[in-house]
Design a protein around this motif. Sequence first.
Motif, PDB file in Angstrom:
ATOM      1  N   PHE A  27       3.769   2.456   6.049  1.00  0.00           N
ATOM      2  CA  PHE A  27       3.254   3.698   6.639  1.00  0.00           C
ATOM      3  C   PHE A  27       4.345   4.302   7.522  1.00  0.00           C
ATOM      4  O   PHE A  27       4.364   4.120   8.745  1.00  0.00           O
ATOM      5  CB  PHE A  27       1.945   3.432   7.389  1.00  0.00           C
ATOM      6  CG  PHE A  27       0.817   3.132   6.445  1.00  0.00           C
ATOM      7  CD1 PHE A  27      -0.013   4.148   5.990  1.00  0.00           C
ATOM      8  CD2 PHE A  27       0.626   1.855   5.951  1.00  0.00           C
ATOM      9  CE1 PHE A  27      -1.031   3.893   5.079  1.00  0.00           C
ATOM     10  CE2 PHE A  27      -0.389   1.582   5.043  1.00  0.00           C
ATOM     11  CZ  PHE A  27      -1.223   2.602   4.608  1.00  0.00           C
ATOM     12  N   ALA A  61     -10.415  -9.421   9.890  1.00  0.00           N
ATOM     13  CA  ALA A  61     -11.785  -9.036  10.266  1.00  0.00           C
ATOM     14  C   ALA A  61     -12.005  -7.549  10.038  1.00  0.00           C
ATOM     15  O   ALA A  61     -11.056  -6.761  10.013  1.00  0.00           O
ATOM     16  CB  ALA A  61     -12.018  -9.360  11.739  1.00  0.00           C
ATOM     17  N   ASP A  62     -13.260  -7.199   9.922  1.00  0.00           N
ATOM     18  CA  ASP A  62     -13.641  -5.792   9.856  1.00  0.00           C
ATOM     19  C   ASP A  62     -13.585  -5.234  11.282  1.00  0.00           C
ATOM     20  O   ASP A  62     -14.179  -5.813  12.195  1.00  0.00           O
ATOM     21  CB  ASP A  62     -15.059  -5.697   9.290  1.00  0.00           C
ATOM     22  CG  ASP A  62     -15.472  -4.261   9.085  1.00  0.00           C
ATOM     23  OD1 ASP A  62     -15.608  -3.855   7.923  1.00  0.00           O
ATOM     24  OD2 ASP A  62     -15.639  -3.521  10.090  1.00  0.00           O
ATOM     25  N   VAL A  63     -12.875  -4.146  11.448  1.00  0.00           N
ATOM     26  CA  VAL A  63     -12.664  -3.627  12.809  1.00  0.00           C
ATOM     27  C   VAL A  63     -13.989  -3.240  13.471  1.00  0.00           C
ATOM     28  O   VAL A  63     -14.175  -3.432  14.674  1.00  0.00           O
ATOM     29  CB  VAL A  63     -11.671  -2.438  12.795  1.00  0.00           C
ATOM     30  CG1 VAL A  63     -11.634  -1.737  14.143  1.00  0.00           C
ATOM     31  CG2 VAL A  63     -10.276  -2.904  12.405  1.00  0.00           C
ATOM     32  N   ASP A 117      -6.909  -6.682  10.686  1.00  0.00           N
ATOM     33  CA  ASP A 117      -7.078  -5.918   9.441  1.00  0.00           C
ATOM     34  C   ASP A 117      -8.066  -6.696   8.573  1.00  0.00           C
ATOM     35  O   ASP A 117      -8.128  -7.925   8.643  1.00  0.00           O
ATOM     36  CB  ASP A 117      -5.727  -5.772   8.713  1.00  0.00           C
ATOM     37  CG  ASP A 117      -5.725  -4.604   7.732  1.00  0.00           C
ATOM     38  OD1 ASP A 117      -5.028  -3.595   7.989  1.00  0.00           O
ATOM     39  OD2 ASP A 117      -6.416  -4.705   6.698  1.00  0.00           O
ATOM     40  N   SER A 118      -8.814  -5.962   7.744  1.00  0.00           N
ATOM     41  CA  SER A 118      -9.799  -6.660   6.906  1.00  0.00           C
ATOM     42  C   SER A 118      -9.150  -7.274   5.668  1.00  0.00           C
ATOM     43  O   SER A 118      -9.754  -8.089   4.991  1.00  0.00           O
ATOM     44  CB  SER A 118     -10.906  -5.692   6.481  1.00  0.00           C
ATOM     45  OG  SER A 118     -10.332  -4.571   5.858  1.00  0.00           O
ATOM     46  N   PHE A 130      -6.511  -2.123  12.359  1.00  0.00           N
ATOM     47  CA  PHE A 130      -6.077  -1.517  11.085  1.00  0.00           C
ATOM     48  C   PHE A 130      -4.550  -1.645  10.997  1.00  0.00           C
ATOM     49  O   PHE A 130      -3.838  -0.677  10.786  1.00  0.00           O
ATOM     50  CB  PHE A 130      -6.471  -0.040  10.993  1.00  0.00           C
ATOM     51  CG  PHE A 130      -7.942   0.239  11.207  1.00  0.00           C
ATOM     52  CD1 PHE A 130      -8.848   0.099  10.155  1.00  0.00           C
ATOM     53  CD2 PHE A 130      -8.423   0.650  12.445  1.00  0.00           C
ATOM     54  CE1 PHE A 130     -10.207   0.372  10.346  1.00  0.00           C
ATOM     55  CE2 PHE A 130      -9.773   0.919  12.645  1.00  0.00           C
ATOM     56  CZ  PHE A 130     -10.665   0.788  11.598  1.00  0.00           C
ATOM     57  N   TYR A 155      -2.290  -3.130   9.019  1.00  0.00           N
ATOM     58  CA  TYR A 155      -1.527  -3.240   7.769  1.00  0.00           C
ATOM     59  C   TYR A 155      -0.338  -4.202   7.904  1.00  0.00           C
ATOM     60  O   TYR A 155      -0.518  -5.388   8.002  1.00  0.00           O
ATOM     61  CB  TYR A 155      -1.123  -1.872   7.210  1.00  0.00           C
ATOM     62  CG  TYR A 155      -0.458  -2.036   5.874  1.00  0.00           C
ATOM     63  CD1 TYR A 155      -1.030  -2.874   4.907  1.00  0.00           C
ATOM     64  CD2 TYR A 155       0.771  -1.440   5.576  1.00  0.00           C
ATOM     65  CE1 TYR A 155      -0.424  -3.107   3.691  1.00  0.00           C
ATOM     66  CE2 TYR A 155       1.385  -1.671   4.358  1.00  0.00           C
ATOM     67  CZ  TYR A 155       0.787  -2.515   3.423  1.00  0.00           C
ATOM     68  OH  TYR A 155       1.405  -2.748   2.239  1.00  0.00           O
ATOM     69  N   ASP A 201      -5.837   2.885  14.156  1.00  0.00           N
ATOM     70  CA  ASP A 201      -5.168   3.692  13.117  1.00  0.00           C
ATOM     71  C   ASP A 201      -5.833   3.451  11.759  1.00  0.00           C
ATOM     72  O   ASP A 201      -5.247   2.847  10.865  1.00  0.00           O
ATOM     73  CB  ASP A 201      -3.668   3.327  13.064  1.00  0.00           C
ATOM     74  CG  ASP A 201      -2.922   4.172  12.035  1.00  0.00           C
ATOM     75  OD1 ASP A 201      -3.373   5.303  11.758  1.00  0.00           O
ATOM     76  OD2 ASP A 201      -1.901   3.701  11.511  1.00  0.00           O
ATOM     77  N   GLN A 232       0.853  -1.198   0.000  1.00  0.00           N
ATOM     78  CA  GLN A 232       0.000   0.000   0.000  1.00  0.00           C
ATOM     79  C   GLN A 232       0.889   1.249   0.000  1.00  0.00           C
ATOM     80  O   GLN A 232       1.995   1.234   0.512  1.00  0.00           O
ATOM     81  CB  GLN A 232      -0.882   0.025   1.251  1.00  0.00           C
ATOM     82  CG  GLN A 232      -2.007  -1.004   1.230  1.00  0.00           C
ATOM     83  CD  GLN A 232      -2.991  -0.786   2.389  1.00  0.00           C
ATOM     84  OE1 GLN A 232      -3.267   0.340   2.800  1.00  0.00           O
ATOM     85  NE2 GLN A 232      -3.512  -1.874   2.922  1.00  0.00           N
ATOM     86  N   ARG A 273       4.723   4.578  16.955  1.00  0.00           N
ATOM     87  CA  ARG A 273       4.943   3.154  17.243  1.00  0.00           C
ATOM     88  C   ARG A 273       5.955   3.020  18.376  1.00  0.00           C
ATOM     89  O   ARG A 273       5.810   2.188  19.274  1.00  0.00           O
ATOM     90  CB  ARG A 273       5.470   2.449  15.995  1.00  0.00           C
ATOM     91  CG  ARG A 273       4.438   2.347  14.892  1.00  0.00           C
ATOM     92  CD  ARG A 273       4.860   1.348  13.833  1.00  0.00           C
ATOM     93  NE  ARG A 273       5.615   1.929  12.753  1.00  0.00           N
ATOM     94  CZ  ARG A 273       5.114   2.189  11.538  1.00  0.00           C
ATOM     95  NH1 ARG A 273       3.854   1.910  11.247  1.00  0.00           N
ATOM     96  NH2 ARG A 273       5.864   2.700  10.599  1.00  0.00           N
TER      97      ARG A 273
HETATM   98  N1  SAH Z   1      -1.387   1.132  11.305  1.00  0.00           N
HETATM   99  C1  SAH Z   1      -0.808   0.743  10.060  1.00  0.00           C
HETATM  100  C2  SAH Z   1      -1.351   1.503   8.871  1.00  0.00           C
HETATM  101  C3  SAH Z   1      -2.854   1.438   8.701  1.00  0.00           C
HETATM  102  S1  SAH Z   1      -3.392   1.630   7.063  1.00  0.00           S
HETATM  103  C4  SAH Z   1       0.716   0.852  10.159  1.00  0.00           C
HETATM  104  O1  SAH Z   1       1.244   1.292  11.198  1.00  0.00           O
HETATM  105  O2  SAH Z   1       1.393   0.479   9.204  1.00  0.00           O
HETATM  106  C5  SAH Z   1      -5.052   1.227   7.168  1.00  0.00           C
HETATM  107  C6  SAH Z   1      -5.373  -0.252   7.124  1.00  0.00           C
HETATM  108  O3  SAH Z   1      -6.744  -0.402   7.465  1.00  0.00           O
HETATM  109  C7  SAH Z   1      -5.214  -0.953   5.772  1.00  0.00           C
HETATM  110  O4  SAH Z   1      -4.318  -2.024   5.908  1.00  0.00           O
HETATM  111  C8  SAH Z   1      -6.610  -1.468   5.410  1.00  0.00           C
HETATM  112  O5  SAH Z   1      -6.592  -2.766   4.836  1.00  0.00           O
HETATM  113  C9  SAH Z   1      -7.282  -1.529   6.751  1.00  0.00           C
HETATM  114  N2  SAH Z   1      -8.757  -1.361   6.782  1.00  0.00           N
HETATM  115  C10 SAH Z   1      -9.518  -0.461   6.148  1.00  0.00           C
HETATM  116  N3  SAH Z   1     -10.808  -0.561   6.528  1.00  0.00           N
HETATM  117  C11 SAH Z   1     -10.868  -1.559   7.442  1.00  0.00           C
HETATM  118  C12 SAH Z   1     -11.907  -2.125   8.235  1.00  0.00           C
HETATM  119  N4  SAH Z   1     -13.144  -1.665   8.160  1.00  0.00           N
HETATM  120  N5  SAH Z   1     -11.591  -3.126   9.090  1.00  0.00           N
HETATM  121  C13 SAH Z   1     -10.328  -3.588   9.172  1.00  0.00           C
HETATM  122  N6  SAH Z   1      -9.299  -3.069   8.472  1.00  0.00           N
HETATM  123  C14 SAH Z   1      -9.557  -2.079   7.620  1.00  0.00           C
END
Ligand code: SAH
Length: 397
Positions: A209, A282-284, A254-255, A232, A234, A301, A204, A216
């Motif tokens: 990121f 999973a969906d958060v 992460d989804s 979230f 990644y 995040d 991505q 972190r």
């Molecule tokens: N915290 C990460 C960056 C997050 S980027 C880091 O430190 O590197 C955002 C992420 O959220 C992406 O990987 C995306 O796949 C995920 N995402 C987006 N919508 C989501 C949802 N509804 N549930 C779970 N993950 C989701």
Amino acid sequence: MQSPLPIINLKKGKEKSLERFHPWIFSGAIHPVPQEVKEGDFVEIQTQDKRFIGIGYFQVGSIAVRMLTFQKEEINQDFWKRKLQSSIELRKTANLWNNTETNVFRLVHGEGDGFPGLIVDYYDGCVVFQAHTVGMYQIKEVFLEALKDLLGEQLKSVYDKSNHTLPFKAELETTDAFIYGEEKEEWLVKEYGNTFNINVVTGQKTGFFIDQRENRKLLEHYSKGKKVCNTFCYSGGFSIFALQAGAELVHSVDSSQGAMDLTDQNVKLNFPDAQNHQSFTADVFNFLNEMPEQYDVIVLDPPAFAKHRKVLKNGLQGYRTINEKAMKNMKSGGVLFTFSCSQVVNQEQFRTVIFSAAARAGRQVQILHQLHQPADHPINIFHPEGEYLKGLVLRVV
Ligand code: SAH
């Protein structure tokens, strides 16, 4: 000598923000653009009464010009080299240059570095060039020359990843490709001594990121002996730092299956025998309703929920919902790391949303830290729009 640039005249009185060095000119502020000017061309900006203001490049859209300089100077190879040199100097100042613990950082951060519309990330010698405008795409070759000159042997590879970030209406028909050095997709990089496998082609953004590095690191401080949930996630950045700090258990959510595979890979790279990490695809929004544990520490995040002003209301609701759910279900005395990377959501709006989430969750909440983007994502003081990453560390009682 450079031939004279086409001139764009500002409407009467529209020079005010430019005199305070704001780098954008909106389309409503200028007189009709000379016919020969194409998207991406360099232009000289003058007031209605022909006073020199600066030099920028033209763009089709609501931002009509992005400024490159407010001085009378030639836009040549040397100009770009000096700009890149200044970006390098900042990274030296921030102790990111030739740092043995951290070899991934942002080298050019758009307006913050005086390159409006350009992102350049550095992965241990592999540089990812990402133009968001035609003007910046057109400097690709000169920029590459400047990189070769200034980085020398340190430059191993350059990947142009602009295809999806350039305005599609410009119809440039570009393809992403390596434009210099090794054609290697995967790079093992270090952030505070932790190893991450980055794929610059399939990852991505530019692969990682980078902007969450310092946040972190701060998570380490709160993770020892704790049950930590990184949502979230990644590539698992926050999870690795929590494990590094000696968390009792770490759950990553992460989804995207690809993101979870990356997380598992990175956990294995750093902690081959870890038994205390678990991944959840999973969906958060659902995950937070039925959390498998009562966590001491939760990281939220999400991606930018509001990408434009038009969807701001929905975006703010999204932030409120996840924060309310997390607060409701976490351990008393726990710590919540919560972020928004939406440029259109400012600090105050974000804090108001968190206030409202806390009230709805019926929890007492104290602010421990106010977080933002790190030094390699600088904010030009004349361009407050460049401040996009906001975070709060909260104690939830
Ligand atoms: N915290 C990460 C960056 C997050 S980027 C880091 O430190 O590197 C955002 C992420 O959220 C992406 O990987 C995306 O796949 C995920 N995402 C987006 N919508 C989501 C949802 N509804 N549930 C779970 N993950 C989701």
